[in-house]
Enzyme design. Structure first.
Site, PDB file in Angstrom:
ATOM      1  N   ARG A   1      -7.601  -6.607  15.533  1.00 27.88           N
ATOM      2  CA  ARG A   1      -8.063  -7.379  14.377  1.00 27.88           C
ATOM      3  C   ARG A   1      -7.125  -8.563  14.193  1.00 27.88           C
ATOM      4  O   ARG A   1      -5.899  -8.416  14.252  1.00 27.88           O
ATOM      5  CB  ARG A   1      -8.043  -6.501  13.127  1.00 27.88           C
ATOM      6  CG  ARG A   1      -8.540  -7.215  11.874  1.00 27.88           C
ATOM      7  CD  ARG A   1      -8.443  -6.308  10.654  1.00 27.88           C
ATOM      8  NE  ARG A   1      -8.764  -7.041   9.429  1.00 27.88           N
ATOM      9  CZ  ARG A   1      -8.279  -6.744   8.233  1.00 27.88           C
ATOM     10  NH1 ARG A   1      -7.438  -5.736   8.090  1.00 27.88           N
ATOM     11  NH2 ARG A   1      -8.611  -7.450   7.172  1.00 27.88           N
TER      12      ARG A   1
ATOM     13  N   ASP B   1      -3.593 -13.598   6.591  1.00 25.59           N
ATOM     14  CA  ASP B   1      -3.163 -12.734   5.495  1.00 25.59           C
ATOM     15  C   ASP B   1      -2.724 -13.564   4.294  1.00 25.59           C
ATOM     16  O   ASP B   1      -2.643 -14.791   4.349  1.00 25.59           O
ATOM     17  CB  ASP B   1      -2.020 -11.830   5.983  1.00 25.59           C
ATOM     18  CG  ASP B   1      -1.853 -10.595   5.118  1.00 25.59           C
ATOM     19  OD1 ASP B   1      -2.819 -10.218   4.443  1.00 25.59           O
ATOM     20  OD2 ASP B   1      -0.760 -10.015   5.115  1.00 25.59           O
TER      21      ASP B   1
ATOM     22  N   THR C   1      -2.938  -4.478  16.303  1.00 30.68           N
ATOM     23  CA  THR C   1      -3.356  -3.994  17.619  1.00 30.68           C
ATOM     24  C   THR C   1      -4.493  -2.995  17.471  1.00 30.68           C
ATOM     25  O   THR C   1      -4.664  -2.374  16.425  1.00 30.68           O
ATOM     26  CB  THR C   1      -2.215  -3.264  18.372  1.00 30.68           C
ATOM     27  OG1 THR C   1      -1.916  -2.033  17.685  1.00 30.68           O
ATOM     28  CG2 THR C   1      -0.968  -4.107  18.495  1.00 30.68           C
TER      29      THR C   1
ATOM     30  N   GLU D   1      -2.083 -12.651  10.898  1.00 32.59           N
ATOM     31  CA  GLU D   1      -1.712 -11.255  11.160  1.00 32.59           C
ATOM     32  C   GLU D   1      -2.548 -10.719  12.304  1.00 32.59           C
ATOM     33  O   GLU D   1      -3.748 -10.960  12.387  1.00 32.59           O
ATOM     34  CB  GLU D   1      -1.900 -10.391   9.912  1.00 32.59           C
ATOM     35  CG  GLU D   1      -1.555  -8.932  10.158  1.00 32.59           C
ATOM     36  CD  GLU D   1      -1.268  -8.139   8.894  1.00 32.59           C
ATOM     37  OE1 GLU D   1      -1.391  -6.914   8.955  1.00 32.59           O
ATOM     38  OE2 GLU D   1      -0.925  -8.724   7.847  1.00 32.59           O
TER      39      GLU D   1
ATOM     40  N   GLU E   1       0.841  -3.679  13.164  1.00 29.99           N
ATOM     41  CA  GLU E   1       0.335  -4.912  12.541  1.00 29.99           C
ATOM     42  C   GLU E   1       1.513  -5.867  12.403  1.00 29.99           C
ATOM     43  O   GLU E   1       2.547  -5.488  11.865  1.00 29.99           O
ATOM     44  CB  GLU E   1      -0.199  -4.631  11.138  1.00 29.99           C
ATOM     45  CG  GLU E   1      -1.283  -3.585  11.044  1.00 29.99           C
ATOM     46  CD  GLU E   1      -1.399  -3.050   9.625  1.00 29.99           C
ATOM     47  OE1 GLU E   1      -1.152  -3.807   8.665  1.00 29.99           O
ATOM     48  OE2 GLU E   1      -1.708  -1.861   9.481  1.00 29.99           O
TER      49      GLU E   1
ATOM     50  N   TRP F   1     -12.873  -0.994  11.510  1.00 26.66           N
ATOM     51  CA  TRP F   1     -12.196   0.039  12.315  1.00 26.66           C
ATOM     52  C   TRP F   1     -13.120   1.219  12.637  1.00 26.66           C
ATOM     53  O   TRP F   1     -12.988   1.843  13.686  1.00 26.66           O
ATOM     54  CB  TRP F   1     -10.939   0.539  11.601  1.00 26.66           C
ATOM     55  CG  TRP F   1      -9.871  -0.509  11.483  1.00 26.66           C
ATOM     56  CD1 TRP F   1      -9.478  -1.161  10.348  1.00 26.66           C
ATOM     57  CD2 TRP F   1      -9.071  -1.058  12.540  1.00 26.66           C
ATOM     58  NE1 TRP F   1      -8.488  -2.075  10.636  1.00 26.66           N
ATOM     59  CE2 TRP F   1      -8.218  -2.031  11.970  1.00 26.66           C
ATOM     60  CE3 TRP F   1      -8.995  -0.827  13.915  1.00 26.66           C
ATOM     61  CZ2 TRP F   1      -7.296  -2.769  12.722  1.00 26.66           C
ATOM     62  CZ3 TRP F   1      -8.076  -1.560  14.667  1.00 26.66           C
ATOM     63  CH2 TRP F   1      -7.247  -2.515  14.074  1.00 26.66           C
TER      64      TRP F   1
END
Length: 452
Positions: A53, A57, A66, A63, A9, A419
């Site tokens: 995603r 942030d 992956t 942000e 991230e 997720w």
């Protein structure tokens, strides 16, 4: 676990320079950046067709997380794809500003600190088995992570009241705890908040938030690859010397300020060891571990670069790694610039160069210029990065998510994903729960896609 799910991230720094009288706050600039995302995703928090995603942030930092990857080069490609996705948003936002008569250049930086001293992170995620002792992982990993900046820091000029000094890491000054469940308030090295994004009975997710954002692909590969290998060795029961640190937070700063790697840091019980000593121990164990492990050219590449970097630090002769390690590349760049212009390290031009190194816009960012000139090594190709912008990894759960999103968008269907969940927002509210991140084929998802 030799095949491991990993992800990165990255929070990006945002700034904007304006040509006209109208000025925008960072919040407003971030909103311009995400306007295109909000227009099709109805939110500034979305999952993309490549399984990643993308969201805004805390503190107006875009942000990019992956998708789940199961090999190092795959992960580097998807990390670089994040830069491309953000670069597209930047170009689009600049065009909108121009249309509205607000002339301005937007800058996105893949770094970890801004001029006001704020820090934002690059977090690594590793799937680990629930069965192991998490405390043992933390104990063995902590000294490794505190000293890992020696091989994969992004480098930074730190302005102190006395003088400007070159440091190994951008993030080291902003870490306040060793192991903790918070990420923003206290900034630990290892975050223990238990969100596996997988079957919680089988897995945990190790969340490492101490690393720098890297520009050099080889440094990213070394950063993640060395940590994954240390994890693998811990799981395999390899025994390590006890390098428990007396004060990890003081140690991480001391290591960052010492490019020789030789200054001793205090260990628990009054002993001492240098960053070089500690890294040598972990590297030697890795070399030994590879002899009994299934061959993997990517892991072998990591161990080779790890060893060469430690040799370079020990000899203070960086010629063998000055195209592969971020802080070495950056320091060489500064030294050349200083020699040519007679600048001191505290000169604002050096600070500008430091920032420009992390500018992700191709043709403008300094790192991109170095890459085009062949002055930095690569492990990807432009085509493989382009592919990662459009397509998810084909070997993990990300493929299910990416295929579902692509199909739902093509069919004009309303959907919600995270997720682990894939949901069609129709009368039936059909939802598939994907708890196994290693699984890239699932009949339930195929049926859901076929029904659109």
């Amino acid at each position: 676990m030799q095949r491991r799910i990993m992800g990165i991230e990255t929070e990006f720094g945002v700034t904007c320079t304006f040509h006209g009288h109208r000025r925008l706050s960072p919040d407003e600039v971030a909103r311009y950046l995400f306007r295109r995302v909000v227009s099709w995703g109805r939110s500034s928090n979305v999952f993309l067709r490549n399984g990643a995603r993308l969201y805004l942030d805390v503190g107006s930092h875009p942000e990019y997380a992956t998708a789940e990857c199961d090999s190092l080069i795959q992960l580097v490609n998807h990390d670089r794809a994040g830069e491309r996705v953000l670069e597209e948003l930047l170009i689009d936002a600049e065009a909108r500003l121009a249309e509205e008569g607000i002339g301005g250049d937007i800058y996105l930086f893949k770094n970890n600190t801004d001029s006001a001293g704020n820090s934002y992170g690059c977090h690594e995620n590793f799937l680990v088995a629930r069965a192991g002792e998490f405390s043992r992982i933390s104990d063995v990993l902590l000294p490794f992570l505190v000293t890992r900046q020696l091989i994969c820091g992004a480098g930074k000029v730190l302005q102190t009241p006395k003088a400007a000094t070159f440091c190994l890491s951008q993030r080291a000054e902003h870490i306040w705890e060793g192991v903790s469940s918070a990420t923003t308030r206290s900034r630990p090295i290892i975050n223990t908040r238990d969100e596996p994004h997988a079957d919680a009975e089988k897995y945990r997710r190790l969340h490492v938030i101490v690393g720098d954002s890297n520009m050099a692909e080889t440094t990213t590969m070394l950063k993640v690859g060395s940590a994954a290998l240390v994890l693998e060795m811990i799981e395999a029961g390899v025994s390590f010397r006890d390098f428990a640190l007396d004060n990890p937070i003081r140690a991480i700063r001391e290591v960052s300020h010492d490019v020789t790697g030789k200054k001793p840091v205090r260990l628990a019980g009054g002993r001492q060891a240098s960053a070089l000593d500690i890294q040598r121990e972990y590297h030697a164990k890795a070399v030994e571990h590879l002899r009994n492990r299934e061959p993997d050219p990517q892991v072998e590449q990591v161990v080779d670069l790890w060893g060469r970097t430690l040799d370079a630090v020990e000899a203070q002769d960086f010629a063998k790694v000055d195209t592969e390690i971020d802080w070495v590349i950056k320091r060489k760049l500064f030294q050349r610039y200083q020699d040519r212009h007679g600048f001191d390290l505290s000169d604002p031009k050096i600070a500008q160069l430091d920032l420009a190194y992390h500018d992700i816009k191709r043709g403008r960012g300094v790192f991109d210029v170095l890459q085009r000139k062949g002055l930095v090594k690569r492990v990807t190709e432009d085509e493989t990065i382009d592919d990662a912008v459009e397509n998810p990894p084909q070997t993990t759960r990300a493929k299910l998510r990416g295929d579902f999103i692509t199909a739902a968008q093509a069919a004009g269907r309303d959907f919600t994903v995270d997720w682990v969940h894939l949901k069609l927002n129709d009368q039936a509210q059909r939802t598939v729960l994907c708890k196994d991140p290693f699984r890239s084929v699932d009949e339930r998802v195929e049926r859901l896609i076929a029904s659109m």
